[in-house]
Design a protein around this motif. Sequence first.
Motif, short mmCIF file in Angstrom:
data_model
loop_
_atom_site.label_atom_id
_atom_site.label_comp_id
_atom_site.label_asym_id
_atom_site.label_seq_id
_atom_site.Cartn_x
_atom_site.Cartn_y
_atom_site.Cartn_z
N VAL A 1 -23.86 -76.97 -24.75
CA VAL A 1 -24.42 -75.90 -23.91
C VAL A 1 -25.92 -76.12 -23.75
CG1 VAL A 1 -24.73 -73.41 -23.68
CG2 VAL A 1 -22.60 -74.33 -24.65
N LYS B 1 -28.00 -74.37 -21.54
CA LYS B 1 -28.69 -73.26 -20.87
C LYS B 1 -30.13 -73.10 -21.38
CE LYS B 1 -26.82 -69.83 -24.08
NZ LYS B 1 -25.65 -68.99 -24.36
N ASN C 1 -24.44 -71.05 -18.36
CA ASN C 1 -23.90 -69.70 -18.19
C ASN C 1 -24.49 -68.93 -17.02
OD1 ASN C 1 -26.38 -69.20 -19.31
ND2 ASN C 1 -25.66 -67.52 -20.61
N ILE D 1 -19.65 -71.28 -18.14
CA ILE D 1 -19.16 -70.49 -19.27
C ILE D 1 -19.66 -69.05 -19.25
CG2 ILE D 1 -18.99 -72.57 -20.72
CD1 ILE D 1 -21.55 -71.68 -22.14
N MET E 1 -10.17 -68.56 -23.24
CA MET E 1 -11.52 -68.73 -23.78
C MET E 1 -11.95 -67.41 -24.42
SD MET E 1 -14.86 -67.64 -23.04
CE MET E 1 -16.48 -68.20 -22.53
N VAL F 1 -15.34 -65.51 -27.05
CA VAL F 1 -16.48 -65.50 -27.97
C VAL F 1 -16.08 -64.57 -29.11
CG1 VAL F 1 -18.91 -64.81 -28.21
CG2 VAL F 1 -18.10 -65.83 -26.05
N MET G 1 -18.66 -71.75 -31.36
CA MET G 1 -20.05 -71.99 -31.00
C MET G 1 -20.75 -72.59 -32.22
SD MET G 1 -20.32 -68.40 -28.78
CE MET G 1 -22.01 -68.16 -29.15
N SER G 2 -22.07 -72.65 -32.18
CA SER G 2 -22.81 -73.34 -33.25
C SER G 2 -22.43 -72.86 -34.65
CB SER G 2 -24.31 -73.13 -33.07
OG SER G 2 -24.76 -73.91 -31.98
N ARG H 1 -17.89 -74.89 -27.51
CA ARG H 1 -19.10 -74.72 -26.67
C ARG H 1 -20.28 -74.58 -27.62
NH1 ARG H 1 -15.69 -70.60 -25.61
NH2 ARG H 1 -17.32 -69.26 -26.43
N ILE H 2 -20.98 -75.67 -27.83
CA ILE H 2 -22.02 -75.68 -28.87
C ILE H 2 -23.39 -75.94 -28.25
CG2 ILE H 2 -22.78 -76.76 -31.02
CD1 ILE H 2 -19.91 -77.21 -31.74
N GLY H 3 -24.31 -75.03 -28.51
CA GLY H 3 -25.66 -75.16 -27.98
C GLY H 3 -26.67 -75.48 -29.07
N SER H 4 -27.24 -74.43 -29.64
CA SER H 4 -28.43 -74.58 -30.49
C SER H 4 -28.25 -75.54 -31.67
CB SER H 4 -28.88 -73.21 -30.99
OG SER H 4 -27.79 -72.49 -31.50
N ARG I 1 -33.41 -72.68 -28.31
CA ARG I 1 -33.58 -72.66 -26.87
C ARG I 1 -35.00 -72.24 -26.52
NH1 ARG I 1 -27.98 -71.75 -26.97
NH2 ARG I 1 -28.06 -69.66 -27.78
C1 LIG Z 1 -24.83 -69.83 -25.25
C2 LIG Z 1 -23.35 -69.86 -25.33
C3 LIG Z 1 -22.70 -70.71 -26.24
C4 LIG Z 1 -23.44 -71.60 -27.23
O1 LIG Z 1 -24.06 -70.83 -28.20
P1 LIG Z 1 -24.78 -71.50 -29.48
O2 LIG Z 1 -24.80 -70.41 -30.49
O3 LIG Z 1 -26.13 -71.93 -29.05
O4 LIG Z 1 -23.94 -72.65 -29.93
C5 LIG Z 1 -21.31 -70.71 -26.23
N1 LIG Z 1 -20.60 -69.93 -25.39
C6 LIG Z 1 -21.18 -69.10 -24.51
C7 LIG Z 1 -20.33 -68.27 -23.61
C8 LIG Z 1 -22.58 -69.05 -24.44
O5 LIG Z 1 -23.15 -68.22 -23.56
#
Ligand SMILES: *Cc1c(COP(=O)(O)O)cnc(C)c1O
Length: 240
Positions: A44, A46, A67, A90, A174, A176, A211-212, A227-230, A236
């Motif tokens: 991710v 964003k 997103n 996402i 999907m 969260v 996620m993370s 879905r992995i971001g930070s 970010r």
């Molecule tokens: C930002 C986001 C993520 C990633 O989140 P992290 O905690 O940074 O891994 C995953 N899914 C969705 C829907 C997001 O908006």
Amino acid sequence: MALSVEPGGENHDLAAGLARINAGVADAARAAHRDPAEITTIVVTKFHPASLVRDLYALGVRDVGENRHQEARAKAEETSDLEGLRWNFIGQLQSKKARQVRRYAAAVHSLDRESVIAALADPDPDYPEAAPLPGFLQINLTDDPGRGGVNPAEVEAAATRVLESAALDLRGVMAVAPLDEEPRVAFARLREISERVRRLKPEARFISAGMSHDYAAAIAEGATHLRIGSAITGKRPEQR
Ligand SMILES: *Cc1c(COP(=O)(O)O)cnc(C)c1O
């Protein structure tokens, strides 16, 4: 000369972040007696600049997630030379903008409200021959009906609506995890909902979850798309 800013903030080591998550995913898959090769990690990106997407691509990443439509579209344009890069949408979609997502997204993970499904259900009049857009039905795992995602009681109705559309290709579900619940408990509910969707369409077997901070729990409950971001990109930049 101005100092260049490193992706993910000064000194953040993207390669190390990616390697750590790849190892963590492999460990969690092994613990769940699953093959890591059946799990796709979407990075991710964003709030990060397109240059970070280029850096990830150079490290072998081919699946990225965004997103917000305007940001996603701009970055997809800036990186259109990167062959085989897949943009995953996402975030919450506005029905007015939904159709435009089709132009750059390889998949939409956030099909939920009837208006969003309706906006994507018809072929794009400018590209009537385009392949059906892969989509995941987003499920609301909280008990707050105001949150994004389909209410679990309405999953069959929403899935049927997607299945009736020739312009959408239902791939799975999907979610969260709610903040106030053990993620694994929530992901176990998602797995049951996934089984209900598979009764309507056996191929719609994918689960976009994790996620993370909770990806290991998601893998334990069958997630196929993380879905992995930070944890990969570092903190970010300030959210605009
Ligand atoms: C930002 C986001 C993520 C990633 O989140 P992290 O905690 O940074 O891994 C995953 N899914 C969705 C829907 C997001 O908006």
